[in-house]
Every structure is written in structure tokens, then in C-alpha cells.
Design a protein around this motif. Structure first.
Motif, PDB file in Angstrom:
ATOM      1  N   GLY A 127       1.351  -0.689   0.168  1.00 26.97           N
ATOM      2  CA  GLY A 127      -0.266   0.358  -0.171  1.00 26.97           C
ATOM      3  C   GLY A 127       0.627   1.696  -0.636  1.00 26.97           C
ATOM      4  N   THR A 128       1.989   0.844   0.095  1.00 27.13           N
ATOM      5  CA  THR A 128       2.596   1.941   0.046  1.00 27.13           C
ATOM      6  C   THR A 128       3.956   2.383  -0.492  1.00 27.13           C
ATOM      7  N   LEU A 129       4.993   1.339  -1.152  1.00 30.60           N
ATOM      8  CA  LEU A 129       5.658   1.015  -1.629  1.00 30.60           C
ATOM      9  C   LEU A 129       5.224   0.097  -3.061  1.00 30.60           C
ATOM     10  N   ILE A 130       4.604  -1.186  -2.652  1.00 29.72           N
ATOM     11  CA  ILE A 130       4.006  -1.874  -4.043  1.00 29.72           C
ATOM     12  C   ILE A 130       2.602  -2.044  -3.693  1.00 29.72           C
ATOM     13  N   ASP A 131       1.517  -2.326  -4.691  1.00 31.67           N
ATOM     14  CA  ASP A 131       0.888  -1.905  -5.070  1.00 31.67           C
ATOM     15  C   ASP A 131      -0.479  -3.242  -4.798  1.00 31.67           C
ATOM     16  N   ALA A 132      -0.653  -3.670  -3.145  1.00 30.20           N
ATOM     17  CA  ALA A 132      -0.586  -5.064  -3.736  1.00 30.20           C
ATOM     18  C   ALA A 132      -1.931  -5.302  -2.685  1.00 30.20           C
ATOM     19  N   LEU A 133      -2.649  -3.890  -2.654  1.00 34.24           N
ATOM     20  CA  LEU A 133      -4.230  -4.056  -2.424  1.00 34.24           C
ATOM     21  C   LEU A 133      -5.679  -5.396  -2.769  1.00 34.24           C
ATOM     22  N   SER A 134      -4.883  -4.984  -4.367  1.00 33.95           N
ATOM     23  CA  SER A 134      -6.547  -5.800  -5.260  1.00 33.95           C
ATOM     24  C   SER A 134      -5.686  -7.159  -4.752  1.00 33.95           C
ATOM     25  N   ASN A 135      -4.476  -7.554  -4.458  1.00 28.11           N
ATOM     26  CA  ASN A 135      -4.065  -8.714  -4.024  1.00 28.11           C
ATOM     27  C   ASN A 135      -4.470  -9.204  -2.294  1.00 28.11           C
ATOM     28  N   GLN A 136      -4.132  -8.409  -1.846  1.00 28.04           N
ATOM     29  CA  GLN A 136      -4.857  -8.612  -0.277  1.00 28.04           C
ATOM     30  C   GLN A 136      -6.118  -9.008  -0.070  1.00 28.04           C
ATOM     31  N   ARG A 137      -7.381  -8.448  -0.739  1.00 27.22           N
ATOM     32  CA  ARG A 137      -8.325  -8.587  -1.082  1.00 27.22           C
ATOM     33  C   ARG A 137      -8.755  -9.913  -1.458  1.00 27.22           C
ATOM     34  N   ARG A 138      -8.347 -10.491  -3.041  1.00 27.95           N
ATOM     35  CA  ARG A 138      -8.718 -11.669  -3.920  1.00 27.95           C
ATOM     36  C   ARG A 138      -8.183 -12.738  -2.454  1.00 27.95           C
ATOM     37  N   VAL A 139      -7.079 -12.825  -1.896  1.00 24.33           N
ATOM     38  CA  VAL A 139      -6.384 -13.619  -1.131  1.00 24.33           C
ATOM     39  C   VAL A 139      -7.554 -13.997   0.052  1.00 24.33           C
ATOM     40  N   TRP A 140      -7.772 -12.355   0.824  1.00 30.87           N
ATOM     41  CA  TRP A 140      -9.128 -12.980   2.346  1.00 30.87           C
ATOM     42  C   TRP A 140      -9.766 -13.293   1.417  1.00 30.87           C
ATOM     43  N   ALA A 169      -9.653 -15.240  14.990  1.00 31.91           N
ATOM     44  CA  ALA A 169     -10.353 -14.712  16.479  1.00 31.91           C
ATOM     45  C   ALA A 169     -11.067 -14.052  16.508  1.00 31.91           C
ATOM     46  N   GLN A 170     -11.806 -12.547  15.285  1.00 30.72           N
ATOM     47  CA  GLN A 170     -12.822 -12.351  15.248  1.00 30.72           C
ATOM     48  C   GLN A 170     -13.875 -13.328  14.542  1.00 30.72           C
ATOM     49  N   VAL A 171     -13.206 -13.854  13.569  1.00 29.80           N
ATOM     50  CA  VAL A 171     -13.901 -13.717  12.188  1.00 29.80           C
ATOM     51  C   VAL A 171     -14.838 -15.589  12.333  1.00 29.80           C
ATOM     52  N   ALA A 172     -14.167 -16.196  12.996  1.00 27.28           N
ATOM     53  CA  ALA A 172     -13.710 -17.886  12.575  1.00 27.28           C
ATOM     54  C   ALA A 172     -12.792 -18.986  13.920  1.00 27.28           C
ATOM     55  N   ALA A 173     -13.999 -17.589  15.229  1.00 25.03           N
ATOM     56  CA  ALA A 173     -13.706 -18.450  16.205  1.00 25.03           C
ATOM     57  C   ALA A 173     -13.056 -19.727  16.908  1.00 25.03           C
ATOM     58  N   ASP A 174     -14.418 -20.540  15.629  1.00 28.35           N
ATOM     59  CA  ASP A 174     -14.590 -21.997  16.023  1.00 28.35           C
ATOM     60  C   ASP A 174     -13.960 -22.497  15.835  1.00 28.35           C
ATOM     61  N   ARG A 175     -12.735 -22.046  14.559  1.00 28.84           N
ATOM     62  CA  ARG A 175     -12.056 -22.946  13.969  1.00 28.84           C
ATOM     63  C   ARG A 175     -10.390 -23.012  14.873  1.00 28.84           C
ATOM     64  N   ASP A 176      -9.628 -24.291  13.980  1.00 29.03           N
ATOM     65  CA  ASP A 176      -8.069 -24.383  15.020  1.00 29.03           C
ATOM     66  C   ASP A 176      -8.085 -23.042  14.206  1.00 29.03           C
ATOM     67  N   PRO A 177      -6.822 -22.573  14.997  1.00 32.58           N
ATOM     68  CA  PRO A 177      -5.685 -20.271  14.128  1.00 32.58           C
ATOM     69  C   PRO A 177      -4.795 -21.301  13.245  1.00 32.58           C
ATOM     70  N   ARG A 178      -4.458 -22.246  14.142  1.00 33.72           N
ATOM     71  CA  ARG A 178      -2.781 -23.307  13.282  1.00 33.72           C
ATOM     72  C   ARG A 178      -3.363 -23.223  12.017  1.00 33.72           C
ATOM     73  N   GLU A 179      -4.464 -24.123  11.117  1.00 33.67           N
ATOM     74  CA  GLU A 179      -5.517 -24.664  10.159  1.00 33.67           C
ATOM     75  C   GLU A 179      -5.434 -23.140   9.692  1.00 33.67           C
ATOM     76  N   CYS A 180      -5.956 -22.388  10.149  1.00 33.11           N
ATOM     77  CA  CYS A 180      -6.526 -20.978   9.502  1.00 33.11           C
ATOM     78  C   CYS A 180      -5.081 -20.036   8.631  1.00 33.11           C
ATOM     79  N   LEU A 181      -3.841 -19.764   9.903  1.00 40.80           N
ATOM     80  CA  LEU A 181      -2.615 -19.400   9.172  1.00 40.80           C
ATOM     81  C   LEU A 181      -1.999 -20.060   7.970  1.00 40.80           C
ATOM     82  N   ALA A 182      -1.783 -22.021   8.009  1.00 43.62           N
ATOM     83  CA  ALA A 182      -1.626 -22.156   7.007  1.00 43.62           C
ATOM     84  C   ALA A 182      -1.792 -21.930   5.842  1.00 43.62           C
ATOM     85  N   ALA A 183      -3.287 -22.183   5.842  1.00 44.67           N
ATOM     86  CA  ALA A 183      -4.255 -21.906   5.089  1.00 44.67           C
ATOM     87  C   ALA A 183      -4.268 -20.218   4.037  1.00 44.67           C
TER      88      ALA A 183
END
Length: 222
Positions: free
Chosen positions: A20-33, A61-75
Motif C-alpha cells: 500500500g506504500t511501495l507495492i500496490d497490493a490492495l487487490s491482491n490482499q482482497r483476493r487472498v482474503w 479470533a474475530q471471524v472464525a473463533a470456532d476454527r483452529d487458528p493454526r489451520e487458518c494461518l496455514a491456509a
């Protein structure tokens, strides 16, 4: 009669956010999420809204509190690494000339992303790499904590008052301000709260950033 030796000019430093400052990655971040949200049957817009202002584990923790956070992060990591390899993105206009124009050892990157992804994106966009990179793995507290920018200044051997932070996001702005540094905002239509100066684009800010490092700009906060 001999003249007094000239006093050495005090070195100044620039600490850049990346996405967002040096690299224009906004659309990439939105697509990944968005892809991540689809995997878990979540609303993509809501997930992205939360992700913009929190670190990944806090987002989970806010959007998927019932999921394993480690699994979420790996994905999430899997999707982000694939984006580095195949995503379409570019450096903001003026970024390359600015970074190549800065004195060696006078700047660093402070990112909430990971160093290997930053290196991959910089390689693909032709941007030079600095000696100092403070990434998500380097600190326990992310932005808006002052820790990331303080860590970068320490690694550069710089005092906070000699550092200019260049940011696009409110959390990064607050991080720089809490670290006691001069903070300029770029690439946003509206100035973030607290910034000392605001520029609509990085290209507009570039000559002023170069002037800051050379000491030719009398009042950095003007």
C-alpha cells in the motif's frame, strides 16, 4: 589562521511500510482474503474489513473463533505464497527511483508481511532491497504498537527523532507516531489522523523524502 572544521551533518533515515506504500497490493490482499473466506464459508467483505485493521491471528479470533487458528494461518500462508508466485501487482509510480536515490544504509522496510514474500515481490517489480527488514516474524507486537518501527530504528543505529516513517494505513501511522518519529502519509485520499504531512501519491512525496534524508528540508513536519 585556520577555519573551524565543518560539523558533520546528522544522518536521517526513512522507514517504509510496504504493501500500500511501495507495492500496490490492495487487490491482491482482497483476493487472498476473499479466497480464504470462501474456504471457511464466511462473508468475504466482512473478513477483509477485519483483516485490514488486525493481524491474522486476531482476524481469525474475530471471524472464525470456532476454527483452529493454526489451520487458518496455514491456509492463509499457502494463498499468500501462491500470490507472490503468480499474482499480478506492481510498485507504485516513483518507488523505484526513490529507493535507488536514497543513500545506502539510510532506509529500512517495516512490514506486517513476511520477509520472503517482500523479497519475492521486490524481485518481480525491480525494487532494491535494504539491509534492514522488520517483518511479522521479527516482533511479537505488530502495528499500531511502536515496537516494529522502534526495532527498525535500533537496527539502523538511528534515534527516533532522526527517522521519517512513510505509511498508507492508520495503524501504521499510529505505530510511527507512538515511536516518536515524523510520519508522512501517502497513497490515500484523506490524511490519516496524526500525520505530519500528507501526500496523495508516493510520487508526489518522493522529492520531499529525498530532501529529508539530505537534510535540505528545514521543517520535516511542515
Amino acid at each position: 589562521m585556520t577555519s573551524e572544521p565543518a560539523r558533520p551533518t546528522r544522518m536521517r533515515y526513512v522507514l517504509f511500510d510496504v504493501d500500500g506504500t511501495l507495492i500496490d497490493a490492495l487487490s491482491n490482499q482482497r483476493r487472498v482474503w476473499g479466497t480464504w473466506a470462501e474456504r471457511y464459508g464466511l462473508d468475504a467483505d466482512e473478513v477483509y474489513r477485519v483483516a485490514l485493521r488486525t493481524r491474522p491471528m486476531e482476524t481469525f479470533a474475530q471471524v472464525a473463533a470456532d476454527r483452529d487458528p493454526r489451520e487458518c494461518l496455514a491456509a492463509l500462508h499457502e494463498l499468500e505464497d501462491e500470490d507472490v508466485r503468480s499474482g499480478v501487482y506492481a510498485a507504485f509510480e516513483g518507488a523505484s527511483e526513490l529507493l535507488y536515490g536514497l543513500p545506502p544504509g539510510s532506509w529500512a522496510l517495516v512490514t506486517s508481511n513476511y520477509e520472503h514474500r517482500v523479497r519475492g515481490r521486490f524481485l518481480r517489480t525491480g525494487l532494491p532491497m535494504p539491509d534492514v527488514i522488520v517483518d511479522a516474524a521479527a516482533v511479537e507486537e505488530g502495528k499500531p504498537s511502536p515496537v516494529p518501527y522502534m526495532r527498525a530504528a535500533a537496527r539502523l543505529g538511528a534515534a527516533p527523532e532522526d527517522c521519517l516513517v512513510v505509511e498508507d494505513a492508520p495503524s501504521g501511522v499510529q505505530s510511527g507516531l507512538r515511536a516518536g518519529m515524523t510520519v508522512w502519509g501517502v497513497n490515500a485520499a484523506v490524511a490519516a489522523e496524526g500525520v505530519h504531512r500528507h501526500f496523495a501519491t508516493l510520487r508526489e512525496a518522493a522529492p520531499h523524502i529525498l530532501a529529508f534524508t539530505s537534510g535540505s528540508q528545514g521543517d520535516a513536519a511542515a
